[in-house]
Design an enzyme around this catalytic site. Structure first.
Site, PDB file in Angstrom:
ATOM      1  N   GLY A  94      12.182  80.256  25.570  1.00 48.28           N
ATOM      2  CA  GLY A  94      13.210  79.349  25.374  1.00 48.28           C
ATOM      3  C   GLY A  94      14.543  80.638  26.100  1.00 48.28           C
ATOM      4  N   MET A 144      18.735  82.282  27.207  1.00 53.80           N
ATOM      5  CA  MET A 144      20.293  83.009  26.021  1.00 53.80           C
ATOM      6  C   MET A 144      20.052  82.401  24.863  1.00 53.80           C
ATOM      7  SD  MET A 144      21.068  85.535  29.267  1.00 53.80           S
ATOM      8  CE  MET A 144      21.792  86.678  27.846  1.00 53.80           C
ATOM      9  N   LYS A 165      15.262  84.013  20.855  1.00 55.87           N
ATOM     10  CA  LYS A 165      14.178  84.820  20.570  1.00 55.87           C
ATOM     11  C   LYS A 165      13.091  86.408  19.864  1.00 55.87           C
ATOM     12  CE  LYS A 165      14.612  84.969  25.619  1.00 55.87           C
ATOM     13  NZ  LYS A 165      15.974  84.551  25.007  1.00 55.87           N
ATOM     14  N   ASP A 194       8.454  91.746  24.017  1.00 55.58           N
ATOM     15  CA  ASP A 194      10.355  91.406  24.073  1.00 55.58           C
ATOM     16  C   ASP A 194      11.045  91.265  25.383  1.00 55.58           C
ATOM     17  OD1 ASP A 194      12.116  90.359  22.727  1.00 55.58           O
ATOM     18  OD2 ASP A 194      14.109  92.214  22.766  1.00 55.58           O
ATOM     19  N   GLU A 195      11.712  90.658  26.052  1.00 54.68           N
ATOM     20  CA  GLU A 195      11.758  90.594  27.275  1.00 54.68           C
ATOM     21  C   GLU A 195      11.009  90.544  27.855  1.00 54.68           C
ATOM     22  OE1 GLU A 195      15.746  89.901  28.083  1.00 54.68           O
ATOM     23  OE2 GLU A 195      16.147  90.451  26.590  1.00 54.68           O
ATOM     24  N   ALA A 196       9.123  90.040  28.343  1.00 48.86           N
ATOM     25  CA  ALA A 196       8.475  89.965  28.859  1.00 48.86           C
ATOM     26  C   ALA A 196       8.598  89.362  29.852  1.00 48.86           C
ATOM     27  CB  ALA A 196       7.035  88.832  28.668  1.00 48.86           C
ATOM     28  N   GLN A 197       9.531  88.734  30.981  1.00 45.22           N
ATOM     29  CA  GLN A 197      10.215  88.063  31.992  1.00 45.22           C
ATOM     30  C   GLN A 197      10.263  89.198  33.186  1.00 45.22           C
ATOM     31  OE1 GLN A 197      11.966  87.581  29.426  1.00 45.22           O
ATOM     32  NE2 GLN A 197      13.782  88.741  30.267  1.00 45.22           N
ATOM     33  N   CYS A 207      23.557  72.942  27.949  1.00 50.78           N
ATOM     34  CA  CYS A 207      21.971  71.511  27.654  1.00 50.78           C
ATOM     35  C   CYS A 207      21.776  71.255  29.143  1.00 50.78           C
ATOM     36  CB  CYS A 207      22.323  70.934  26.862  1.00 50.78           C
ATOM     37  SG  CYS A 207      24.133  69.415  27.925  1.00 50.78           S
ATOM     38  N   CYS A 240      25.499  69.517  30.860  1.00 46.55           N
ATOM     39  CA  CYS A 240      25.770  70.850  31.785  1.00 46.55           C
ATOM     40  C   CYS A 240      25.246  72.033  32.295  1.00 46.55           C
ATOM     41  CB  CYS A 240      27.261  71.433  30.350  1.00 46.55           C
ATOM     42  SG  CYS A 240      27.275  70.286  28.740  1.00 46.55           S
TER      43      CYS A 240
HETATM   44 ZN    ZN Z   1      26.182  70.383  26.847  1.00 48.84          ZN
END
Ligand code: ZN
Length: 194
Positions: A17, A19, A23, A89-92, A178, A181
């Site tokens: 997902g 930041m 996660k 963690d932080e696999a990206q 979102c 935004c």
């Molecule tokens: Zn928004």
């Protein structure tokens, strides 16, 4: 959610997902359950991520669990040999070799739990997460809350104008937004790959 698993059958779980979507918290929660069940757990993160602690996974909410820093996914294969559960963690921030490494670990009968950002600050898929999500048995998408409007947030808004793909930071540089935004950065004319 998980079916009854016979011994020595491995699988891959992905937690992904934007930041501030929890996660690492979710990864730590799952790993803690395994530790409570006296399973052998090994936890790794890439060297690039030194935000909080070199030898622990630390969530933004300050949950902590011991981890090892590795340069390359291949190191995980050797270091996790004795473990039943492998957390990453932080696999990206790992390269594409993480995908076959996770496959190998799962084929060896291990439960592999991988957490990472699904998209970069431009809203583009962040490799190798797409490949991991496609090949995992279980995928959990986490969402944050948009700081502008309060709706569910899936995008990571960078608040600075830097154009490198990887800039390590937390709430000083990034916030969750979102779809409405989120303001992706203007596209470069020459589409340089990072
Ligand atoms: Zn928004």
């Amino acid at each position: 959610m998980l079916p009854i698993i016979h011994r020595n059958v491995g699988w891959i779980e992905v937690i992904s997902g934007c930041m501030f979507s929890g996660k690492t918290e979710e990864l730590i929660r799952r790993l803690r359950r395994a530790i409570i069940a006296r399973q052998k757990v090994a936890i790794f993160k890439p060297r690039i991520d030194n935000r909080y602690s070199a030898d622990h996974l630390v969530s933004h909410s300050d949950l902590k669990i011991p981890s090892r820093v590795v340069e390359h996914p291949r190191e995980i294969l050797e270091l996790a040999l004795e473990s039943q559960v492998v957390g990453i963690d932080e696999a990206q921030f790992f390269d594409a070799d993480l995908v076959p490494v996770c496959q190998k670990l799962a084929n060896m009968g291990k439960r592999v739990i991988v957490a990472g950002l699904d998209m970069d600050y431009r809203g583009e898929p962040f490799e190798p997460m797409p490949q991991l999500m496609a090949t995992a048995e279980y995928v959990t998408k986490t969402s944050a809350i948009c700081v502008i409007c309060g709706n569910p947030a899936h995008f990571t808004q960078r608040k600075t104008h830097d154009s490198e793909r990887v800039i390590v930071g937390a709430a000083d540089i990034y916030e969750a937004r979102c779809r409405n935004c989120f303001e992706p950065p203007p596209r470069e004319e020459s589409d340089e790959s990072s």
